[in-house]
Scaffold this active site. Sequence first.
Site, PDB file in Angstrom:
ATOM      1  N   LEU A  72      -2.882   5.024  -2.694  1.00 40.52           N
ATOM      2  CA  LEU A  72      -2.601   4.620  -1.313  1.00 40.52           C
ATOM      3  C   LEU A  72      -1.109   4.579  -0.998  1.00 40.52           C
ATOM      4  CD1 LEU A  72      -5.271   1.807  -1.105  1.00 40.52           C
ATOM      5  CD2 LEU A  72      -5.356   4.000   0.065  1.00 40.52           C
ATOM      6  N   ARG A  73      -0.290   5.075  -1.936  1.00 39.30           N
ATOM      7  CA  ARG A  73       1.159   5.039  -1.670  1.00 39.30           C
ATOM      8  C   ARG A  73       1.521   5.861  -0.437  1.00 39.30           C
ATOM      9  NH1 ARG A  73       2.651   5.537  -7.585  1.00 39.30           N
ATOM     10  NH2 ARG A  73       2.915   3.381  -8.247  1.00 39.30           N
ATOM     11  N   GLY A  74       0.752   6.917  -0.184  1.00 37.53           N
ATOM     12  CA  GLY A  74       1.027   7.773   0.978  1.00 37.53           C
ATOM     13  C   GLY A  74       0.959   6.980   2.277  1.00 37.53           C
TER      14      GLY A  74
END
Length: 326
Positions: A263-265
């Site tokens: 979920l870093r994006g």
Amino acid sequence: MKLALMIAAVDPGIGGELVFGDRGTGKSTTVRALAALLPKMRVVKACRYGCDPQAGDSLCDECRERGRDGTLKSRMLPVPVVDLPLGATEDRVVGALDLELALTQGEKAFEPGLLARAHRGFLYIDEVNLLEDHLVDLLLDVAASGENVVEREGLSVRHPARFVLIGSGNPEEGELRPQLLDRFGLSVEVRTPEILADRIEVIRRRDEYERHPVDFVGRWKRRDGRLRGRIRRARERIDGVSVPDEFLEQAARLCIHLGTDGLRGELTLVRAARAVAALEGADETGEAHLREVAAPALRHRLRRNPLDEAGSGVRVERAIDEVLGS
Ligand SMILES: [Zn+2]
């Protein structure tokens, strides 16, 4: 690259930046120029780690000691840009036992490294793709935690080290492992300009600067001042910028469409869009901000697709059109 740096100037927690591209395109000049634009910072006098006197709990141990008998004396210093040379040893980066003191006086003292010098500024690594993986890992860890912890040679030292990590490199000379790529916040590609007029303008300005640096700087002073003001105002207002649910949904759709891992994006899309909204003076993030930050926030998080020859930036742009409509 300029936008990505401005975002980092407004929100240094964005997680560092990768700048890939051709040599001689002014990458390190741009970083230095941005740092010079930023307002000077207040630093505790004689602190070897560049502590902010207002830092409270995150002051270094030495400053905490100093602060005990009254207020901390301070002075103003420019925002540092520290170069990390390719051959740098871990000692030089994180700091080490001061050998001279140890040998001459038998005293165990810590000699701060490059991380201490970069505190509250920028750490610039040319050819980051050629740096040993364990060093890149270490730098990303410190950048994420904001603290450098050294436990060895009988030393036990921790000091604040918050900096924006900027790694530049030419992908043709070696690639970063995907695990490392994904930990950088933003990534941009810098190409040699192909438009004739652009090249001429760059050459003209560079030549002017080299021949009459003082006049040149004087001519650009007002524009520099405007940019500095924009960054300062954005820093003040960023906490008040809201991120509507609709934005989160669009960001998540985009990441699902592109198949990014983890979920870093999305998290980076939110932070970067919030910084851009603050720079524009907007109260909330919107689709235009998402479009603006999508490529720098996502292009280094894509999986390789052997059937898709398009560059990663192009793939992100295409996904935006497919998810949001063109
Ligand atoms: Zn300190």
